[in-house]
Write a protein that holds these residues in place. Structure first.
Motif, PDB file in Angstrom:
ATOM      1  N   UNK A  15       2.310 -86.037  29.527  1.00 47.80           N
ATOM      2  CA  UNK A  15       1.284 -85.716  30.501  1.00 47.80           C
ATOM      3  C   UNK A  15       1.673 -84.501  31.313  1.00 47.80           C
ATOM      4  N   UNK A  16       0.734 -83.938  31.998  1.00 48.83           N
ATOM      5  CA  UNK A  16       0.952 -82.714  32.770  1.00 48.83           C
ATOM      6  C   UNK A  16       1.933 -82.960  33.908  1.00 48.83           C
ATOM      7  N   UNK A  17       3.198 -82.728  33.622  1.00 41.36           N
ATOM      8  CA  UNK A  17       4.241 -82.888  34.631  1.00 41.36           C
ATOM      9  C   UNK A  17       5.130 -81.657  34.611  1.00 41.36           C
ATOM     10  N   UNK A  18       4.515 -80.499  34.415  1.00 41.59           N
ATOM     11  CA  UNK A  18       5.283 -79.277  34.224  1.00 41.59           C
ATOM     12  C   UNK A  18       6.023 -78.828  35.477  1.00 41.59           C
ATOM     13  N   UNK A  19       5.622 -79.275  36.622  1.00 44.32           N
ATOM     14  CA  UNK A  19       6.271 -78.855  37.869  1.00 44.32           C
ATOM     15  C   UNK A  19       7.245 -79.898  38.392  1.00 44.32           C
ATOM     16  N   UNK A  20       7.699 -80.780  37.541  1.00 46.66           N
ATOM     17  CA  UNK A  20       8.609 -81.827  37.976  1.00 46.66           C
ATOM     18  C   UNK A  20      10.025 -81.292  38.136  1.00 46.66           C
ATOM     19  N   UNK A  21      10.791 -81.934  38.977  1.00 48.03           N
ATOM     20  CA  UNK A  21      12.200 -81.634  39.153  1.00 48.03           C
ATOM     21  C   UNK A  21      12.995 -82.817  38.635  1.00 48.03           C
ATOM     22  N   UNK A  22      14.009 -82.541  37.842  1.00 51.98           N
ATOM     23  CA  UNK A  22      14.789 -83.603  37.220  1.00 51.98           C
ATOM     24  C   UNK A  22      15.985 -83.950  38.097  1.00 51.98           C
ATOM     25  N   UNK A  23      16.068 -85.192  38.499  1.00 56.03           N
ATOM     26  CA  UNK A  23      17.254 -85.697  39.205  1.00 56.03           C
ATOM     27  C   UNK A  23      18.106 -86.413  38.169  1.00 56.03           C
ATOM     28  N   UNK A  24      19.333 -85.966  38.011  1.00 58.40           N
ATOM     29  CA  UNK A  24      20.222 -86.529  37.003  1.00 58.40           C
ATOM     30  C   UNK A  24      20.968 -87.729  37.556  1.00 58.40           C
ATOM     31  N   UNK A  25      21.186 -88.719  36.696  1.00 56.49           N
ATOM     32  CA  UNK A  25      21.980 -89.886  37.082  1.00 56.49           C
ATOM     33  C   UNK A  25      23.455 -89.492  37.123  1.00 56.49           C
ATOM     34  N   UNK A  80       8.390 -81.089  29.729  1.00 61.14           N
ATOM     35  CA  UNK A  80       8.869 -82.341  30.312  1.00 61.14           C
ATOM     36  C   UNK A  80       9.376 -83.306  29.237  1.00 61.14           C
ATOM     37  N   UNK A  81       8.590 -83.473  28.177  1.00 61.01           N
ATOM     38  CA  UNK A  81       8.934 -84.441  27.130  1.00 61.01           C
ATOM     39  C   UNK A  81      10.162 -84.004  26.338  1.00 61.01           C
ATOM     40  N   UNK A  82      10.207 -82.740  25.927  1.00 56.69           N
ATOM     41  CA  UNK A  82      11.345 -82.294  25.131  1.00 56.69           C
ATOM     42  C   UNK A  82      12.620 -82.247  25.965  1.00 56.69           C
ATOM     43  N   UNK A  83      12.493 -81.954  27.252  1.00 58.40           N
ATOM     44  CA  UNK A  83      13.680 -82.005  28.130  1.00 58.40           C
ATOM     45  C   UNK A  83      14.272 -83.409  28.131  1.00 58.40           C
ATOM     46  N   UNK A  84      13.425 -84.400  28.279  1.00 54.28           N
ATOM     47  CA  UNK A  84      13.896 -85.784  28.306  1.00 54.28           C
ATOM     48  C   UNK A  84      14.486 -86.195  26.964  1.00 54.28           C
ATOM     49  N   UNK A  85      13.906 -85.697  25.879  1.00 52.72           N
ATOM     50  CA  UNK A  85      14.455 -85.995  24.554  1.00 52.72           C
ATOM     51  C   UNK A  85      15.840 -85.369  24.405  1.00 52.72           C
ATOM     52  N   UNK A  86      16.002 -84.149  24.883  1.00 53.85           N
ATOM     53  CA  UNK A  86      17.306 -83.479  24.808  1.00 53.85           C
ATOM     54  C   UNK A  86      18.341 -84.268  25.601  1.00 53.85           C
ATOM     55  N   UNK A  87      18.006 -84.644  26.824  1.00 53.59           N
ATOM     56  CA  UNK A  87      18.949 -85.390  27.663  1.00 53.59           C
ATOM     57  C   UNK A  87      19.296 -86.727  27.008  1.00 53.59           C
ATOM     58  N   UNK A  88      18.309 -87.406  26.464  1.00 50.91           N
ATOM     59  CA  UNK A  88      18.553 -88.679  25.780  1.00 50.91           C
ATOM     60  C   UNK A  88      19.512 -88.496  24.616  1.00 50.91           C
ATOM     61  N   UNK A  89      19.297 -87.462  23.804  1.00 45.22           N
ATOM     62  CA  UNK A  89      20.145 -87.239  22.636  1.00 45.22           C
ATOM     63  C   UNK A  89      21.557 -86.807  23.037  1.00 45.22           C
ATOM     64  N   UNK A  90      21.680 -86.033  24.107  1.00 41.89           N
ATOM     65  CA  UNK A  90      23.010 -85.646  24.591  1.00 41.89           C
ATOM     66  C   UNK A  90      23.780 -86.885  25.034  1.00 41.89           C
TER      67      UNK A  90
END
Length: 157
Positions: free
Chosen positions: A64-74, A100-110
């Motif tokens: 979904x349109x979440x292009x302006x989100x900021x990622x807080x890392x655990x 947004x989606x591909x960023x989360x996929x990258x973090x998940x795979x890392x």
């Protein structure tokens, strides 16, 4: 495990060779190449999970349109993904290479990689693998490939 992923990406996916679909044949080939069966199984599971992420309802929700989100890392993510790598992820988002989606996929795979050390160069390869596996991101893949393989011209300051 990461070495196996790199081997597969360079020898099958990135070289446009036909990908061996049979897991047993692929496992035998990787064993002949000198990889251990346990690590091979981990790498194949990592790739299967990447395919699952791409097809999952989670991705649909993240798209979904979440292009302006900021990622807080655990805390676990910060321990695994250093400051330079997190900055590079943000840079790729600003360029439009990652959404947004591909960023989360990258973090998940890392986070699922079984490696003692993880570098910025490793991150670049993970991004390339993720973008290759997500339909509709061919331009982003090509842009990332350019960032990975192109040498800068001229003097660097």
């Amino acid at each position: 495990m990461f070495d196996i992923l790199m081997y597969l990406f360079e020898n099958y996916i990135h070289s446009d060779m036909e990908v061996v679909v049979n897991h047993d044949e692929l496992t035998d080939e990787l064993t002949r190449a000198g990889f251990h069966r346990q690590e091979i199984q981990k790498a194949l599971a990592w790739l299967e999970r990447l395919a699952d992420l791409q097809e999952s309802d989670l991705k649909a929700g993240l798209n979904r349109s979440q292009s302006k989100s900021t990622r807080a890392y655990t805390a676990e993510e910060v321990a695994r993904i250093d400051c330079a790598s997190r900055g590079f992820i943000m840079y790729l988002e600003n360029l439009g290479v990652l959404d947004f989606a591909t960023r989360e996929m990258v973090i998940d795979r890392v986070m699922e990689l079984d490696a003692k050390e993880f570098t910025l160069d490793d991150l670049k390869w993970v991004v390339l693998m993720v973008l290759f596996n997500v339909p509709g991101h061919e331009d982003a893949y090509n842009q990332m490939e350019g960032l990975l393989f192109e040498e800068p011209d001229g003097l660097l300051h």
